[in-house]
Motif scaffolding. Structure first.
Motif, PDB file in Angstrom:
ATOM      1  N   UNK A  23      10.269 -23.721  28.473  1.00  0.00           N
ATOM      2  CA  UNK A  23       9.162 -24.191  29.312  1.00  0.00           C
ATOM      3  C   UNK A  23       7.784 -23.907  28.733  1.00  0.00           C
ATOM      4  N   UNK A  24       7.721 -23.101  27.673  1.00  0.00           N
ATOM      5  CA  UNK A  24       6.431 -22.764  27.067  1.00  0.00           C
ATOM      6  C   UNK A  24       5.839 -24.019  26.439  1.00  0.00           C
ATOM      7  N   UNK A  25       4.566 -24.256  26.724  1.00  0.00           N
ATOM      8  CA  UNK A  25       3.882 -25.417  26.179  1.00  0.00           C
ATOM      9  C   UNK A  25       4.063 -26.681  26.990  1.00  0.00           C
ATOM     10  N   UNK A  26       4.695 -26.571  28.146  1.00  0.00           N
ATOM     11  CA  UNK A  26       4.887 -27.738  29.014  1.00  0.00           C
ATOM     12  C   UNK A  26       3.989 -27.626  30.235  1.00  0.00           C
ATOM     13  N   UNK A  27       4.054 -28.626  31.088  1.00  0.00           N
ATOM     14  CA  UNK A  27       3.255 -28.607  32.319  1.00  0.00           C
ATOM     15  C   UNK A  27       3.748 -27.542  33.291  1.00  0.00           C
ATOM     16  N   UNK A  28       4.902 -26.953  33.010  1.00  0.00           N
ATOM     17  CA  UNK A  28       5.394 -25.869  33.859  1.00  0.00           C
ATOM     18  C   UNK A  28       4.381 -24.731  33.907  1.00  0.00           C
ATOM     19  N   UNK A  81       4.184 -28.138  42.300  1.00  0.00           N
ATOM     20  CA  UNK A  81       5.621 -28.413  42.190  1.00  0.00           C
ATOM     21  C   UNK A  81       5.917 -29.601  41.283  1.00  0.00           C
ATOM     22  N   UNK A  82       5.185 -30.724  41.373  1.00  0.00           N
ATOM     23  CA  UNK A  82       5.471 -31.808  40.435  1.00  0.00           C
ATOM     24  C   UNK A  82       5.273 -31.413  38.966  1.00  0.00           C
ATOM     25  N   UNK A  83       4.285 -30.549  38.701  1.00  0.00           N
ATOM     26  CA  UNK A  83       4.088 -30.091  37.327  1.00  0.00           C
ATOM     27  C   UNK A  83       5.225 -29.181  36.882  1.00  0.00           C
ATOM     28  N   UNK A  84       5.753 -28.382  37.813  1.00  0.00           N
ATOM     29  CA  UNK A  84       6.910 -27.554  37.478  1.00  0.00           C
ATOM     30  C   UNK A  84       8.104 -28.443  37.127  1.00  0.00           C
ATOM     31  N   UNK A  86       8.003 -31.615  36.090  1.00  0.00           N
ATOM     32  CA  UNK A  86       7.712 -32.306  34.834  1.00  0.00           C
ATOM     33  C   UNK A  86       7.851 -31.362  33.641  1.00  0.00           C
ATOM     34  N   UNK A  87       7.593 -30.078  33.849  1.00  0.00           N
ATOM     35  CA  UNK A  87       7.787 -29.106  32.774  1.00  0.00           C
ATOM     36  C   UNK A  87       9.250 -28.983  32.380  1.00  0.00           C
ATOM     37  N   UNK A  88      10.140 -29.051  33.370  1.00  0.00           N
ATOM     38  CA  UNK A  88      11.568 -29.043  33.053  1.00  0.00           C
ATOM     39  C   UNK A  88      11.975 -30.307  32.290  1.00  0.00           C
ATOM     40  N   UNK A  89      11.193 -31.375  32.447  1.00  0.00           N
ATOM     41  CA  UNK A  89      11.450 -32.620  31.721  1.00  0.00           C
ATOM     42  C   UNK A  89      10.739 -32.623  30.368  1.00  0.00           C
ATOM     43  N   UNK A  90      10.188 -31.479  29.986  1.00  0.00           N
ATOM     44  CA  UNK A  90       9.500 -31.293  28.698  1.00  0.00           C
ATOM     45  C   UNK A  90       8.211 -32.087  28.563  1.00  0.00           C
ATOM     46  N   UNK A  91       7.525 -32.362  29.681  1.00  0.00           N
ATOM     47  CA  UNK A  91       6.218 -32.996  29.563  1.00  0.00           C
ATOM     48  C   UNK A  91       5.272 -31.982  28.947  1.00  0.00           C
ATOM     49  N   UNK A  92       4.606 -32.344  27.856  1.00  0.00           N
ATOM     50  CA  UNK A  92       3.720 -31.384  27.201  1.00  0.00           C
ATOM     51  C   UNK A  92       2.579 -30.966  28.113  1.00  0.00           C
ATOM     52  N   UNK A  93       2.188 -29.723  27.991  1.00  0.00           N
ATOM     53  CA  UNK A  93       1.092 -29.200  28.779  1.00  0.00           C
ATOM     54  C   UNK A  93      -0.193 -29.206  27.991  1.00  0.00           C
TER      55      UNK A  93
END
Length: 179
Positions: A23-28, A81-84, A86-93
């Motif tokens: 999850x590091x580097x994602x929207x999470x 919550x949506x960013x969490x 999307x973070x599991x979906x590897x959306x870059x942060x």
């Protein structure tokens, strides 16, 4: 409500540091920060509502403050919550991830509803801004023209509520014996 947000943010922060989760580097990470900052903001709003009568001698309307607090809570949840997810979906942060040409500013491989998560998060942030602005206006109106609070509007059993509201510079005319 603020404590719940901070606890959820702390739990998400722990999950973020599990290396296998990736999850590091994602929207999470951004969702985690929104939970923490939103929780602190809700706590500050609660603190102003509680201590305002002692500071200014007037109360804000509970009937108006409670819905605003609930609206802010929903805004923080809707923003984070949506960013969490999307973070599991590897959306870059990050604020400005790698910009590539194409229809979307951020390109990443995901077959799910990425635009939905980002739109929900934006709507949550807008809801949070509206509720905070509403709270500020309510506090200004309540603490300048609201009902007089009295010395102890919360029926508190501690010394700070034993003096007048707002408290005089010397607090008490005589020293209190505390047992």
């Amino acid at each position: 409500l603020g404590a719940l947000e901070v606890l959820a943010g702390a739990a998400a922060g722990v999950l973020n540091h599990i290396g296998d989760a990736g999850l590091v580097g994602t929207t999470f990470e951004e969702g985690t920060w929104l939970l923490l900052v939103g929780g602190v903001l809700l706590g500050a709003m609660g603190g102003v509502a509680h201590w305002g009568p002692k500071w200014w001698g007037r109360r804000m309307s509970d009937k108006a403050a409670l819905p605003l607090a609930l609206l802010a809570f929903i805004g923080v949840e809707l923003a984070s919550v949506p960013l969490l997810i999307a973070g599991f979906a590897d959306q870059p942060g990050a604020i400005f991830p790698a910009v590539e040409s194409g229809p979307s500013v951020v390109e990443f491989a995901y077959s799910g509803p990425a635009e939905l998560w980002n739109t929900l998060s934006t709507a949550g942030l807008a809801l949070l801004v509206v509720s905070v602005l509403g709270f500020v206006l309510l506090a200004l109106r309540g603490f300048t023209a609201g009902e007089t609070a009295g010395d102890d509007p919360w029926d508190g059993l501690t010394l700070e509520w034993a003096t007048t509201s707002p408290a005089p510079a010397d607090n008490f005319a005589a020293l209190h014996a505390v047992r």
